[in-house]
Design a protein around this motif. Structure first.
Motif, PDB file in Angstrom:
ATOM      1  N   CYS B  84       0.839  -1.211   0.000  1.00  0.00           N
ATOM      2  CA  CYS B  84       0.000   0.000   0.000  1.00  0.00           C
ATOM      3  C   CYS B  84       0.865   1.249   0.000  1.00  0.00           C
ATOM      4  O   CYS B  84       0.514   2.263  -0.605  1.00  0.00           O
ATOM      5  N   ALA B 148      -8.479  -1.587   7.856  1.00  0.00           N
ATOM      6  CA  ALA B 148      -8.027  -1.266   6.496  1.00  0.00           C
ATOM      7  C   ALA B 148      -7.328  -2.473   5.876  1.00  0.00           C
ATOM      8  O   ALA B 148      -7.420  -2.704   4.668  1.00  0.00           O
ATOM      9  N   CYS B 152      -8.334  -5.135   2.624  1.00  0.00           N
ATOM     10  CA  CYS B 152      -7.374  -4.886   1.543  1.00  0.00           C
ATOM     11  C   CYS B 152      -7.195  -6.146   0.692  1.00  0.00           C
ATOM     12  O   CYS B 152      -6.982  -7.236   1.203  1.00  0.00           O
ATOM     13  N   CYS B 297      -6.812   7.258  -3.483  1.00  0.00           N
ATOM     14  CA  CYS B 297      -6.746   6.594  -2.170  1.00  0.00           C
ATOM     15  C   CYS B 297      -6.339   5.137  -2.342  1.00  0.00           C
ATOM     16  O   CYS B 297      -6.968   4.397  -3.090  1.00  0.00           O
ATOM     17  N   GLY B 299      -6.116   3.104   0.289  1.00  0.00           N
ATOM     18  CA  GLY B 299      -6.725   2.341   1.377  1.00  0.00           C
ATOM     19  C   GLY B 299      -5.741   1.839   2.418  1.00  0.00           C
ATOM     20  O   GLY B 299      -5.916   0.751   2.955  1.00  0.00           O
ATOM     21  N   THR B 314     -11.517   4.330   7.884  1.00  0.00           N
ATOM     22  CA  THR B 314     -11.449   3.354   6.795  1.00  0.00           C
ATOM     23  C   THR B 314     -12.833   3.111   6.195  1.00  0.00           C
ATOM     24  O   THR B 314     -12.962   2.801   5.026  1.00  0.00           O
ATOM     25  N   PRO B 318     -11.521   4.947   2.012  1.00  0.00           N
ATOM     26  CA  PRO B 318     -11.292   3.913   0.982  1.00  0.00           C
ATOM     27  C   PRO B 318     -12.580   3.345   0.418  1.00  0.00           C
ATOM     28  O   PRO B 318     -12.641   3.011  -0.763  1.00  0.00           O
ATOM     29  N   GLU B 322     -13.278   3.743  -3.529  1.00  0.00           N
ATOM     30  CA  GLU B 322     -13.321   2.575  -4.406  1.00  0.00           C
ATOM     31  C   GLU B 322     -14.476   2.683  -5.410  1.00  0.00           C
ATOM     32  O   GLU B 322     -14.353   2.270  -6.563  1.00  0.00           O
TER      33      GLU B 322
END
Lengths: 147, 355
Positions: B84, B148, B152, B297, B299, B314, B318, B322
């Motif tokens: 990330c 987060a 992910c 972003c 995330g 979070t 994110p 998204e």
């Protein structure tokens, strides 16, 4: 904002709509609607921008957070921008901010259109339709809130 | 793909070699601080701790890309970090905050990270590396990875110039992903690169499926009232902005009089509206930030870690980002050559998203 306002609103809710239009197409269309004496409801307050691409999505957020019941944007048809490609960029930004507003259930209060300088009648009809639509939705959930 | 086999405890030579052969002028490396892991910038190879398994430690402090925001000098910096963080660095390159040629990005496999606090409290139990089985086991004991990280789905070291891939046991494969990466690796004396055939599609599928399940279970912010409630405790300290690797404006709107009204300005607004919340512009700040980072972003969850009021950010940044990335079919940090969505357009697109 006291009870009085609420009562008044119950009687006849008149939405406040903030509009952003580009100088070359929709603003001229609004002008044309005026000079051709087309009638449309006075709910919209139009802010003239030089180009669609001047529309920072923050303007939309600010209008909504300050209690506007509706916000609209209108510019030249894609491909007909006075600055060649301003509205192509604007379209991407509008799609993004609408996606965010959709998540919060506010997307039905932000509309966007393409109206060219010769479409005075379309402008008047669009304003009519928009005012009715927002009226039906009722006052914005953010109206009168301590924000 | 070209790569070389190593043991996880035996990576010291790799980093020393990069500095020694001037493949980079400095390295950002995770290092141990007591029970915990933080970053350091190292130029002297003797300062690299041995062994260096700290790079795999499932602990998240600051997003390493944040350190190189505005790295406008010609010297080359190597960043050894979680995917990330590397993806954030790639976004910064695209945002012209950093030159592509002055960064050697080295991603390290990640299976999720704990907050610094959780990691420090349970360092012995967690250790230097966790696999997905260990993550589940620890979760049973009430030690969970960050939200987060749970949602992910891009945890594998397949971004940047070099990837450090965790294999079974303590076997590690170091692979060159870009030409720059391969060149840097081959400059190191004791490394002879071999062709590696790494197929991680099965692993990827599993991670994506699991992350999707976790994402769906996340409480959703689905109305403006819900957002208000969600941000109830926010004190507008703007830590989430400062710690966000991709929030990069030199002069933030919310540090200026219009965005951060004081004194007479504040009073004027209050008079206009009868009453306003203070500190002012809380919702405006967050919604603007949502929009500003919507395409970039990655995330990483740095915003949530930075929040002094423990707001689970979070679930905001994110998650909404998204949805925006989906409409542009854009994955931030995936490819340094792919243009940012707002810098390009197609003549016919998105009309169904406008009304």
């Amino acid at each position: 904002m006291g009870e009085e306002t609420t009562k008044e609103e119950e009687e006849e809710f008149e939405p406040k709509i903030v509009g952003f239009t580009c100088n070359w197409c929709t603003y001229a269309a609004a002008d044309l609607a005026g000079t051709s004496r087309k009638k449309y409801p006075p709910n919209s307050r139009i802010i003239r921008l030089m180009c669609s691409a001047r529309l920072d999505p923050m303007f939309v957020l600010k209008a909504l957070l300050n209690g506007a019941d509706g916000v609209f944007f209108s510019g030249c048809h894609p491909g007909e921008c006075h600055y060649i490609k301003g509205n192509f960029y604007a379209r991407r930004r509008i799609a993004a901010i609408r996606t965010i507003l959709k998540q919060l259930g506010l997307d039905n209060r932000f509309k966007s259109y393409w109206i060219s300088a010769s479409e005075g009648e379309k402008f008047a009809n669009t304003m009519k339709g928009l005012a009715e639509e927002i009226k039906e939705l009722g006052p914005s959930p953010l109206r009168g809130k301590v924000l | 793909m070209k790569g070389v086999e190593r043991k996880s405890g035996d990576l010291e030579g790799l980093f020393k070699g990069l500095l020694d052969k001037k493949a980079v002028d400095c390295l950002i490396l995770p290092h141990r601080v007591g029970n915990n892991v933080a970053h350091m910038m190292v130029t002297d190879k003797e300062k690299i701790e041995s062994p260096v398994p700290a790079i795999f430690a499932p602990s998240f402090s600051v997003n390493a890309a944040n350190v190189v925001k505005g790295w406008t000098i010609g010297e080359k910096i190597g960043i050894v970090a979680k995917p990330c963080e590397i993806r954030a660095a790639i976004e910064l390159i695209k945002l012209k905050q950093m030159d592509k040629e002055s960064a050697l990005l080295i991603s390290v496999d990640c299976s999720g990270a704990f907050t610094n606090q959780d990691y420090a409290d349970h360092a012995e139990e967690i250790g230097d590396w966790v696999d997905s089985a260990k993550v589940e086991e620890l979760k049973g004991k009430g030690i969970a990875i960050r939200e987060a990280c749970e949602i992910c789905d891009k945890r594998l070291a397949d971004v940047g110039d070099i990837g450090i891939v965790r294999r079974d046991g303590d076997n590690v494969t170091v692979v060159g992903i870009t030409d720059m990466g391969v060149e840097a690796l081959s400059a190191i004396e004791d490394i002879s690169l071999e062709d590696k055939d790494i197929d991680r599609s099965e692993e990827t599928e599993k991670i994506v499926a699991e992350a999707k399940k976790k994402k769906e279970a996340l409480p959703e912010i689905s109305s403006v009232e819900a957002l208000e409630e969600f941000l109830r405790d926010c004190i507008v300290c703007k830590n989430c902005r400062d710690m966000c690797p991709v929030c990069y404006c030199k002069e933030c709107f919310f540090d200026q009089p219009l965005g951060n009204p004081v004194g007479g300005d504040l009073l004027n607004i209050a008079e206009l509206r009868g009453a306003i919340a203070v500190p002012a512009n809380q919702l405006m700040y967050h919604l603007t930030r949502v929009y500003h980072v919507s395409t970039t972003c990655v995330g990483c969850g740095a915003c949530e870690d930075a929040c002094p009021k423990d707001i689970p950010l979070t679930r905001l940044y994110p998650v909404i980002a998204e949805k925006v990335q989906e409409i542009f079919e854009y994955v931030p940090g995936k490819d340094v050559e792919e243009p940012l969505p707002f810098t390009v357009y197609e003549e016919e697109e998105l009309e169904d998203k406008l009304r």
